[in-house]
Design a protein around this motif. Sequence first.
Motif, PDB file in Angstrom:
ATOM      1  N   LEU A   1       9.427   4.870  -0.034  1.00  0.00           N
ATOM      2  CA  LEU A   1       8.505   5.777  -0.715  1.00  0.00           C
ATOM      3  C   LEU A   1       8.706   7.171  -0.171  1.00  0.00           C
ATOM      4  O   LEU A   1       8.628   7.402   1.047  1.00  0.00           O
ATOM      5  N   TYR A   2       8.949   8.136  -1.078  1.00  0.00           N
ATOM      6  CA  TYR A   2       9.135   9.545  -0.728  1.00  0.00           C
ATOM      7  C   TYR A   2       7.990  10.359  -1.322  1.00  0.00           C
ATOM      8  O   TYR A   2       7.827  10.387  -2.548  1.00  0.00           O
ATOM      9  N   PRO A   3       7.191  11.020  -0.505  1.00  0.00           N
ATOM     10  CA  PRO A   3       6.119  11.860  -1.048  1.00  0.00           C
ATOM     11  C   PRO A   3       6.694  13.128  -1.643  1.00  0.00           C
ATOM     12  O   PRO A   3       7.667  13.688  -1.123  1.00  0.00           O
ATOM     13  N   PHE A   4       6.096  13.592  -2.747  1.00  0.00           N
ATOM     14  CA  PHE A   4       6.484  14.860  -3.329  1.00  0.00           C
ATOM     15  C   PHE A   4       5.914  15.998  -2.482  1.00  0.00           C
ATOM     16  O   PHE A   4       4.999  15.814  -1.686  1.00  0.00           O
TER      17      PHE A   4
ATOM     18  N   GLY B   1       0.826  -1.196   0.000  1.00  0.00           N
ATOM     19  CA  GLY B   1       0.000   0.000   0.000  1.00  0.00           C
ATOM     20  C   GLY B   1       0.862   1.249   0.000  1.00  0.00           C
ATOM     21  O   GLY B   1       1.808   1.363   0.783  1.00  0.00           O
ATOM     22  N   ALA B   2       0.546   2.200  -0.863  1.00  0.00           N
ATOM     23  CA  ALA B   2       1.355   3.416  -0.957  1.00  0.00           C
ATOM     24  C   ALA B   2       1.254   4.257   0.311  1.00  0.00           C
ATOM     25  O   ALA B   2       2.186   4.993   0.648  1.00  0.00           O
ATOM     26  N   ARG B   3       0.163   4.142   1.034  1.00  0.00           N
ATOM     27  CA  ARG B   3      -0.031   4.976   2.220  1.00  0.00           C
ATOM     28  C   ARG B   3       0.865   4.552   3.371  1.00  0.00           C
ATOM     29  O   ARG B   3       1.456   5.392   4.058  1.00  0.00           O
ATOM     30  N   ASP B   4       1.011   3.218   3.595  1.00  0.00           N
ATOM     31  CA  ASP B   4       1.727   2.760   4.786  1.00  0.00           C
ATOM     32  C   ASP B   4       2.744   1.656   4.525  1.00  0.00           C
ATOM     33  O   ASP B   4       3.430   1.209   5.455  1.00  0.00           O
ATOM     34  N   GLY B   5       2.856   1.174   3.292  1.00  0.00           N
ATOM     35  CA  GLY B   5       3.829   0.126   2.982  1.00  0.00           C
ATOM     36  C   GLY B   5       3.409  -1.262   3.382  1.00  0.00           C
ATOM     37  O   GLY B   5       4.202  -2.207   3.271  1.00  0.00           O
ATOM     38  N   ARG B   6       2.157  -1.448   3.849  1.00  0.00           N
ATOM     39  CA  ARG B   6       1.714  -2.784   4.254  1.00  0.00           C
ATOM     40  C   ARG B   6       1.436  -3.650   3.022  1.00  0.00           C
ATOM     41  O   ARG B   6       0.906  -3.178   2.021  1.00  0.00           O
TER      42      ARG B   6
END
Length: 481
Positions: free
Chosen positions: A476-479, A158-163
Amino acid sequence: MPRRREAPHEDDDDAGALEATWGRKASARAVPVDRPAAAPGGPGGAQGPGRRGRRRALVAGGAAVAVVAIAVVVVTGRNDERGPDRRSPPAGDPVTATTLAPWEPAWATEVVCPRLEVTPERRTTACPVAADEERVFVVEERDDAPGGGPVSTVVALGARDGREEWAVALPGGARTVLRYPSLLVVRGPRDTHGVDPETGTVRWTHPGFPVAPLGRDHVLLDHLVPEGASERSTMTVVDAETGGATFSRSGPAEGLYVNPCGEAGLVVVSEGGRLTAHAVLDGAERWSVESAVHHHRFDPIVCGDRLAVAVEGGELVARDVSSGAVAGRVPALPVADDGIARRLEVVDGTVVLAAADRIEGYAAAPTLSILWSLDAAGGGRDLVVAPVAGGVAVATPGDRAAWFGPDGTPGPQLPFPGPVEVVIEGDRLVAWGAEEVLVASAAELTRARRLPLPDVRRAAATPTHVVVTTRDEVRLYPFDP
């Protein structure tokens, strides 16, 4: 596929060399491929999660962001003179990038990256990755797949939390993973699998490797089989949802190539001195014209929604995609001295041609006319082009990135610190080498941030974040908002 340098390891070789060795279609969008004999492959089912999620918190502070010096070189337009020397004199002053706040990942997860064999004597550690705004898709080696033993497994996080959301082990393993518009395309040693990105369900399996998406709902595949001293190619248009073939053509690989024209809903077959366009939806013939040139994987036809463009007999020739009729022609840049073929792209009404040590941009309508000209180390052989902010962003991984307006107006340029690979997604340009990642707005290249990060393997970008894999981790790095 663009090449990159890797940090030295005792028994690793450059993954870019691996991909260049496997690739049939020599382009920035090429997909690694070997040359196997035909092998049947049945669809696999989505498997339950193997190893449980291994998210871990990062040490506070993250990686510091450095100030990047940007040399802005303005290149003047070339709408008039077309003499033998096409070089445009540089002008402008250096500009220093804006200092940005420290950039920390939203999450990081450990992975066990597959070890891929280039030759019996050469192996490399690869961490294939793809992403959309909801999920990150990574290939890792798992030893708890059905049947036992290590298997390359596609894992969705999941992009939100990596689960972990799902994991699927595919027959023969997975070597690359690509996020096409409507599905996930996974390339194995012999077969290509179409996977539902939300559930991990394998929709279909076909022999061969993916060449390109055709619009949202179709994929072009190429299956090569040894035939005596050469190879036989079967190129097939596959429905992304069902896996059914809507068009297929077979022949000797050196005499047959099917060029993808997804924006126009066509494929253009180059065979036997003719170009024949077929509809993607049903394979119906749309037009057929004579051609003195065979347009193959190294000198292809490249399409927009209105024009099909190619180099023929030393000229850049544009054809109307609705009829095949010639719409314009101009002298083309020569092939590089080292024999590397020209690179050609069509983006939002701009035709971009790279060869030797030059890149040129042309207005595509009403006739071909040159807009700008740019020096490029290596001739832009790994050219990456994308529409950005009403213009065109052009990146040559061994050299720099630049932006041009639709009328040829030049914008800033971002020199790269060394050999890199590049992706452009939306307004974001992401470049990476073995020890760092560089992220910039493709339309505002003076706002760049450098992320020092050891052992970088791959990167993928979406409009909201960038995903980076190292030898043993995905981050994952958010812009910026």
